[in-house]
Design an enzyme around this catalytic site. Structure first.
Site, short mmCIF file in Angstrom:
data_model
loop_
_atom_site.label_atom_id
_atom_site.label_comp_id
_atom_site.label_asym_id
_atom_site.label_seq_id
_atom_site.Cartn_x
_atom_site.Cartn_y
_atom_site.Cartn_z
N CYS A 122 3.15 1.66 16.60
CA CYS A 122 4.09 1.26 15.56
C CYS A 122 4.44 2.54 14.79
O CYS A 122 3.57 3.13 14.15
CB CYS A 122 3.42 0.22 14.67
N CYS A 129 10.90 3.97 1.54
CA CYS A 129 12.05 3.18 1.99
C CYS A 129 12.90 2.85 0.78
O CYS A 129 12.37 2.62 -0.30
CB CYS A 129 11.56 1.89 2.65
N CYS A 136 6.74 -5.65 0.16
CA CYS A 136 6.35 -4.57 1.07
C CYS A 136 5.82 -3.35 0.30
O CYS A 136 6.48 -2.85 -0.61
CB CYS A 136 7.58 -4.20 1.89
N GLY A 174 9.70 2.59 6.53
CA GLY A 174 11.13 2.88 6.52
C GLY A 174 11.97 1.88 7.28
O GLY A 174 11.46 1.05 8.03
N GLU A 175 13.27 1.94 7.03
CA GLU A 175 14.25 1.11 7.74
C GLU A 175 14.90 2.01 8.80
O GLU A 175 15.66 2.93 8.46
CB GLU A 175 15.28 0.58 6.72
N SER A 206 12.87 -2.70 14.71
CA SER A 206 12.84 -3.77 13.72
C SER A 206 13.69 -3.38 12.51
O SER A 206 13.57 -2.27 11.99
CB SER A 206 11.39 -3.98 13.27
N SER A 228 14.08 -8.81 10.56
CA SER A 228 13.22 -9.37 9.51
C SER A 228 14.04 -10.38 8.72
O SER A 228 14.94 -10.00 7.97
CB SER A 228 12.75 -8.25 8.57
N LEU A 229 13.72 -11.64 8.88
CA LEU A 229 14.56 -12.69 8.28
C LEU A 229 13.90 -13.26 7.01
O LEU A 229 14.47 -13.25 5.95
CB LEU A 229 14.79 -13.78 9.34
N HIS A 304 0.10 -10.38 3.96
CA HIS A 304 -1.10 -9.68 3.49
C HIS A 304 -0.91 -9.36 2.02
O HIS A 304 -0.02 -8.59 1.67
CB HIS A 304 -1.32 -8.42 4.31
N CYS A 347 1.19 -5.50 8.93
CA CYS A 347 2.59 -5.56 8.53
C CYS A 347 2.77 -5.52 7.02
O CYS A 347 2.12 -6.27 6.30
CB CYS A 347 3.21 -6.86 9.02
FE1 SF4 Z 1 11.76 -1.05 3.84
FE2 SF4 Z 1 11.03 -2.64 5.86
FE3 SF4 Z 1 9.54 -2.47 3.65
FE4 SF4 Z 1 11.92 -3.69 3.53
S1 SF4 Z 1 10.13 -4.37 4.72
S2 SF4 Z 1 11.11 -2.22 2.04
S3 SF4 Z 1 13.09 -2.46 4.97
S4 SF4 Z 1 9.92 -0.83 5.09
#
Ligand code: SF4
Length: 359
Positions: A122, A129, A136, A174-175, A206, A228-229, A304, A347
């Site tokens: 991963c 981000c 997150c 990150g995205e 993702s 990611s929904l 989590h 995650c």
């Molecule tokens: Fe960034 Fe993904 Fe976390 Fe959203 S879930 S803040 S897009 S790392």
């Protein structure tokens, strides 16, 4: 800052070899050493003369960064921490053209997840981000910068399992679609015959649905997609994920409906379960209506707990009911096994810090 060799195509490497006074075929040798043999220094490239290697080192950086620490979970998951210098700017060369004093020193993480005969990496695509999803840990730390292609590929080369990896997911920090040029080049290196030689079916990206680059990703690669929904109701999703206001999920799904996911390429939807927020029949039925007609799978993810967040994880029984309801409605749904929670590798937990600093 010196230009980096890692991440360049054979054509680009040929030009760099010529610049160093080496013959044109050294471009192919460089690609072989970096992408097939996965060497960690220019000095290991022993079919290039010593003088040639010295000239290469004078002009260029290999671009390889080794991990500074590795934590091992009781379930065998391994989390690697890397120091990086990243650029706030976008584009393939942003990390090479940004002056040193404008680069952000930060750290990122990659997680190796062993599972039967698979070893999945991963990987991170940014440090921090900017998307700000409330649940997150990465989002909470803010944005430090985009990773270079070399920093993305270093994660594949630095891990102990470098020669045994079977799959990868761009699901770390990150995205990835917010650093699209570099992620796309990394995918090119991973899938090219002259590169790692992986099938695109071994790679999943993702995203939370950054629309303009999502279209490019779908057109320009053959990799799998995970979206990611997390909530089918627009207002509730927007309250947790600011991206919903810029790129509503219904627009993301309209785009996906234009592509074929019934063959080699797959799309899945990630759905983190928050107790009392998105885990009842109303949400299951709304999710079904939203995804109807798309050949897909839904992965339910145990949340989590992170500090100062109002929701806990849904109880197992509730998750089972949610999964069964979606399966009865015809949407293939599974509960994803949680991995590496004890080392903060699961995650949504990656923060580029040592565990003790998170507490
Ligand atoms: Fe960034 Fe993904 Fe976390 Fe959203 S879930 S803040 S897009 S790392």
């Amino acid at each position: 800052m010196k230009r980096k060799l890692l991440g360049k195509t054979p054509e680009e490497l040929k030009a760099m070899a010529l610049e160093a006074g080496l013959p044109a075929f050294a471009g192919k040798q460089l690609a072989q050493w970096m992408y097939v043999k996965k060497v960690r220094s220019i000095d290991e490239m022993t079919n290039i003369s010593k003088a040639g290697r010295e000239k290469l080192s004078e002009l260029f950086d290999l671009g390889y960064t080794s991990a500074s620490t590795c934590q091992i979970s009781k379930d065998g998951t391994k989390k690697y921490l890397f120091p990086v210098k990243c650029a706030l700017g976008h584009g393939l060369n942003a990390c090479e053209t940004t002056p040193d004093d404008k680069m952000e020193e930060a750290s990122i993480e990659a997680v190796m997840i062993p599972d039967d005969d698979r070893k999945t990496l991963c990987v991170s695509s940014q440090s921090g981000c900017k998307m700000g999803c409330h649940f997150c840990m990465t989002g909470r730390q803010g944005f430090h910068g985009n990773l270079s292609v070399a920093d993305i590929l270093s994660q594949f080369i630095a891990v102990d399992e470098a020669q045994e990896l079977t799959n990868c997911v761009f699901m770390g920090m990150g995205e990835p679609l917010d650093n699209y040029e570099n992620v796309k080049r990394a995918i090119e290196v991973l899938t090219a015959d002259w590169g790692f030689g992986w099938s695109p079916k071994r790679i999943t990206l993702s995203t939370i649905g950054v629309l303009p680059n999502l279209r490019k990703f779908l057109d320009e690669t053959k990799c799998h997609l995970a979206v990611s929904l997390h909530n089918p109701l627009p207002e509730e999703r927007g309250s947790m994920m600011p991206v919903q206001n810029a790129y509503p999920i219904k627009d993301v799904l309209s785009l996906l409906r234009q592509y074929d996911f019934s063959g080699q390429r797959r799309v899945s939807f990630e759905y983190t379960m928050f107790s009392g927020f998105n885990d009842d029949k109303v949400h299951a039925d709304a999710l079904f209506r939203l995804l109807k007609g798309i050949e897909c799978r839904v992965n339910l993810i145990r949340f989590h707990q992170i500090p100062d967040f109002p929701y806990g994880t849904s109880p197992s029984g509730v998750m089972d009911m949610f999964r069964d309801r979606l399966n009865r409605l015809g949407i293939t749904t599974t509960i994803r096994a949680s991995r590496g929670e004890d080392i903060f590798a699961a995650c949504g937990m990656l923060a580029g810090k040592h565990k003790e600093k998170l507490q």
